[in-house]
Scaffold this motif. Structure first.
Motif, short mmCIF file in Angstrom:
data_model
loop_
_atom_site.label_atom_id
_atom_site.label_comp_id
_atom_site.label_asym_id
_atom_site.label_seq_id
_atom_site.Cartn_x
_atom_site.Cartn_y
_atom_site.Cartn_z
N ASP A 80 18.73 35.67 10.21
CA ASP A 80 18.03 36.58 9.30
C ASP A 80 16.84 35.94 8.60
OD1 ASP A 80 20.20 35.06 8.21
OD2 ASP A 80 19.89 36.06 6.30
N TRP A 111 25.53 35.47 13.07
CA TRP A 111 26.29 35.88 11.89
C TRP A 111 27.77 36.03 12.22
CZ3 TRP A 111 24.56 39.13 7.27
CH2 TRP A 111 23.45 38.53 6.69
N TRP A 112 28.59 35.80 11.22
CA TRP A 112 30.02 36.04 11.37
C TRP A 112 30.33 37.50 11.06
CZ3 TRP A 112 33.58 32.93 13.45
CH2 TRP A 112 33.21 31.60 13.63
N HIS A 172 27.92 31.27 4.33
CA HIS A 172 27.33 30.10 3.69
C HIS A 172 28.11 28.84 4.09
CE1 HIS A 172 26.57 33.33 0.47
NE2 HIS A 172 25.44 33.18 1.15
N GLY A 209 20.27 30.72 9.45
CA GLY A 209 20.82 31.91 10.10
C GLY A 209 19.67 32.75 10.66
N HIS A 245 21.46 29.99 13.89
CA HIS A 245 22.79 30.50 14.26
C HIS A 245 22.91 32.00 13.98
CE1 HIS A 245 24.30 30.81 10.13
NE2 HIS A 245 23.80 29.61 9.88
N HIS A 264 30.29 32.80 0.46
CA HIS A 264 31.20 33.42 1.42
C HIS A 264 31.18 32.63 2.72
CE1 HIS A 264 27.83 35.11 3.59
NE2 HIS A 264 27.41 35.77 2.53
N PRO A 276 20.02 26.08 4.69
CA PRO A 276 19.18 26.88 3.79
C PRO A 276 19.70 26.64 2.37
CG PRO A 276 20.25 28.25 5.47
CD PRO A 276 20.89 26.92 5.54
N ILE A 277 18.85 26.85 1.38
CA ILE A 277 19.41 26.81 0.02
C ILE A 277 19.90 28.23 -0.29
CG2 ILE A 277 18.20 24.78 -0.82
CD1 ILE A 277 16.14 26.73 -2.09
N PHE A 278 21.07 28.30 -0.89
CA PHE A 278 21.78 29.58 -1.00
C PHE A 278 21.39 30.34 -2.27
CE2 PHE A 278 24.49 26.54 1.34
CZ PHE A 278 24.38 27.16 2.58
N TYR A 279 21.25 31.64 -2.11
CA TYR A 279 20.94 32.48 -3.27
C TYR A 279 22.09 32.43 -4.26
CZ TYR A 279 16.95 34.83 -1.04
OH TYR A 279 15.75 35.13 -0.47
N ASP A 287 19.10 28.41 -4.26
CA ASP A 287 17.83 29.11 -4.40
C ASP A 287 18.02 30.05 -5.60
OD1 ASP A 287 15.54 30.58 -4.01
OD2 ASP A 287 15.98 31.16 -1.94
N TYR A 313 12.82 21.87 0.51
CA TYR A 313 13.11 20.87 1.53
C TYR A 313 12.34 19.57 1.25
CZ TYR A 313 15.07 24.81 4.22
OH TYR A 313 15.81 25.89 4.64
N1 MSP Z 1 17.92 31.67 -0.12
C1 MSP Z 1 17.66 32.03 1.21
C2 MSP Z 1 17.35 30.80 2.03
C3 MSP Z 1 16.22 29.96 1.55
S1 MSP Z 1 16.01 28.55 2.51
C4 MSP Z 1 14.60 27.87 2.04
C5 MSP Z 1 18.88 32.74 1.78
N2 MSP Z 1 20.02 32.57 1.16
S2 MSP Z 1 21.40 33.27 1.54
O1 MSP Z 1 22.34 32.79 0.58
O2 MSP Z 1 21.23 34.69 1.60
O3 MSP Z 1 21.76 32.86 2.99
C6 MSP Z 1 21.92 31.53 3.32
C7 MSP Z 1 22.41 31.36 4.73
O4 MSP Z 1 23.68 31.99 4.91
C8 MSP Z 1 21.47 31.95 5.76
O5 MSP Z 1 21.26 31.02 6.80
C9 MSP Z 1 22.22 33.13 6.29
O6 MSP Z 1 21.93 33.38 7.63
C10 MSP Z 1 23.66 32.66 6.14
N3 MSP Z 1 24.57 33.78 6.16
C11 MSP Z 1 24.70 34.80 5.28
N4 MSP Z 1 25.64 35.67 5.76
C12 MSP Z 1 26.11 35.25 6.95
C13 MSP Z 1 27.14 35.62 7.83
N5 MSP Z 1 27.87 36.71 7.67
N6 MSP Z 1 27.39 34.80 8.89
C14 MSP Z 1 26.72 33.61 9.07
N7 MSP Z 1 25.77 33.23 8.25
C15 MSP Z 1 25.29 34.13 7.32
O7 MSP Z 1 18.72 33.40 2.79
#
Ligand code: MSP
Length: 504
Positions: A263, A292-293, A21, A261, A290, A18, A9-12, A49, A231
């Motif tokens: 969510d 969550w941790w 991610h 993930g 997957h 953490h 996923p692209i991360f916020y 993101d 993507y």
């Molecule tokens: N920006 C969106 C994704 C857009 S994709 C087109 C997003 N970002 S996020 O930063 O909140 O999360 C990114 C990924 O990190 C997700 O797959 C999410 O499930 C994962 N995780 C965030 N917290 C987590 C845990 N505690 N454990 C495992 N993965 C988790 O959602």
């Protein structure tokens, strides 16, 4: 031959990376490295993101301009990937010019294909999830599934005709029973679609930090439509001089796999295929979802103050050990728990005592007894057993199961250690049974070669150290070389020190 494209996923960019991610990133790296290890063509992308209300709010809280803020956090995600030795080819940011072009093109295609219309949205919105919710999904002002706070929104918006795609989506799900791994998630999504889908709002009027709707810039494109399109940006979707998109997305040979993930399943399993269908574009082949941790059994959250900083963790225990543990410990369908005691136990027993010790003692015996690697004789039974486990591991990967894949490696190491204990090479040496001694040590060296190659996607640096000691040419470091034909044929170098130091 297939062309594989994996994505995280692209991360916020509302906060620093953490462990969750890092896990998504390492998991993707694992599958991509494994795919390359099978000599398949493979690229993979990650990124950030950077739009939407959640990020704009965070920037304001820090007294920063949005762009200044996202630049800073995006860099942290980029460095986190570098730190963890990921092998990605692409890092995409949603604030890039290329990405704006992609989103604009997709929006215009949806519009031309008559999949959008103007209306008024009245309903709940959760900024933390950047998602709209129905009454039934809310209790006491929070989203039941995610715990995010909601607020009531009434604004003009553009809707996307998701409801009109209900049957087409169901048909897609019927035809692709392996679309989502694990199966439970697939069933969950299918029943959700069966209940019937509602049209969704795909623009926000009161959020300016984002990509404006073409020809209507009071509206900003909904951050999930923006984010999912990344993507395609990663594959240079709007660049006519590039063949990445054609090769890795639209061709029949392409295999597109999103790692996400649990969510963010709904966005990837329903919205994204629907947007693509509406735009007449190919759909992804698989979603790997997957869990969550948790930290010592507790949900990880800022308010509990138990967020695990992956950089600190790697500084304390090494990148290789963190990679190993994360991949070893979480069964993709379930949640995984991070517990330091178990972390140390796993590393010490599996890497230091089992694999590390095996390598150390075999190398010492080879050099002490000056074993000759010119006349090679193997214990066929031992090798057959090991190659069988390799076949099993290859099968396991098709079910996306890194812990079991690693279990296979551990089994081979345990097999090698038991074999040594049974054959007692030290007695063979003492009794000058040199032929037998050579057979034992050379056979076990072959098992170490298998272990080293299989470890490449898990802990690439340590694996490389071992393949270098064994003097395996780089182009023979792949999964197709795990057979007699390629079995070890050179004398290993002396060990260059402890490969897996024990954690005290
Ligand atoms: N920006 C969106 C994704 C857009 S994709 C087109 C997003 N970002 S996020 O930063 O909140 O999360 C990114 C990924 O990190 C997700 O797959 C999410 O499930 C994962 N995780 C965030 N917290 C987590 C845990 N505690 N454990 C495992 N993965 C988790 O959602």
């Amino acid at each position: 031959m297939s062309s594989y494209y994996y994505t995280t996923p692209i991360f916020y960019t509302n906060d620093s990376p953490h462990i969750g991610h890092t896990y998504s990133t390492i998991l993707c790296d694992f599958f991509a490295r494994y795919t390359s290890l099978c000599n398949e063509e493979c690229i993979w992308s990650t990124g950030t993101d950077e739009h939407g209300q959640k990020i704009a709010d965070s920037a304001i809280k820090k007294n920063k301009q949005c762009i200044e803020y996202v630049d800073e956090i995006s860099k942290q995600f980029f460095s986190m990937g570098k730190k963890f030795n990921i092998s990605n080819n692409i890092f995409t940011r949603t604030t890039s010019k290329e990405h704006f072009k992609t989103v604009k093109k997709i929006w215009q295609t949806l519009e031309q294909n008559n999949f959008t219309y103007k209306g008024k949205y009245c309903g709940w919105y959760a900024v933390r999830d950047e998602a709209f919710y129905n009454d039934s999904e809310i209790k006491d002002g929070v989203v039941i599934a995610t715990g995010a706070e909601v607020s009531w929104v009434e604004e003009d918006t553009y809707f996307f005709k998701l409801s009109s795609l209900t049957d087409q989506l169901l048909e897609f799900y019927e035809k692709n029973p392996n679309f989502i791994y694990p199966q439970t998630r697939y069933n969950e999504v299918k029943s959700f679609i069966k209940e019937g889908l509602k049209d969704i709002s795909v623009s926000r009027k009161r959020v300016s930090w984002g990509i404006p709707v073409p020809n209507d810039d009071v509206q900003t494109i909904y951050v999930w439509l923006d984010a999912l399109s990344s993507y395609l940006t990663s594959l240079e979707f709007t660049n006519n001089n590039s063949n990445l998109y054609e090769k890795f997305w639209s061709s029949n040979e392409s295999k597109k796999i999103h790692i996400i993930g649990k969510d963010i399943l709904r966005f990837h399993a329903i919205y994204w295929p629907a947007f693509l269908m509406a735009a007449n574009l190919s759909l992804p082949n698989h979603l790997i979802v997957h869990g969550w941790w948790t930290n010592d059994g507790e949900k990880i959250s800022k308010s509990l103050g138990n967020v695990i900083d992956p950089i600190k963790l790697a500084d304390e225990f090494s990148v290789e050990y963190v990679r190993y543990f994360l991949l070893r410990e979480m069964n993709i369908g379930n949640d995984g728990d991070f517990n330091k005691k178990i972390f140390i136990q796993k590393i010490n027993s599996e890497l230091a005592d089992n694999i590390g010790n095996l390598i150390q003692r075999v190398l010492v015996m080879i050099h002490k007894n000056d074993i000759n690697f010119e006349d090679i004789v193997f214990d066929k039974n031992l090798l057959d057993d090991a190659y069988n486990i390799v076949s099993e591991a290859k099968h396991i990967i098709k079910k996306y199961n890194p812990p079991q894949y690693i279990e296979c490696i551990i089994t081979i190491a345990s097999m090698a250690n038991s074999y040594i204990n049974k054959k007692e090479p030290w007695s063979l040496a003492k009794n000058k049974k040199i032929d037998e001694l050579s057979e034992v040590l050379i056979s076990v060296t072959e098992l170490i070669r298998i272990i080293a190659i299989m470890l490449i996607p898990v802990i690439p640096d340590s694996a490389k150290k071992i393949t270098q000691i064994l003097q395996i040419e780089e182009d023979l470091c792949n999964m197709n070389c795990l057979s007699y034909h390629y079995a070890v044929h050179k004398k290993p170098l002396q060990s260059l020190g402890v490969i897996f130091p024990k954690i005290q």
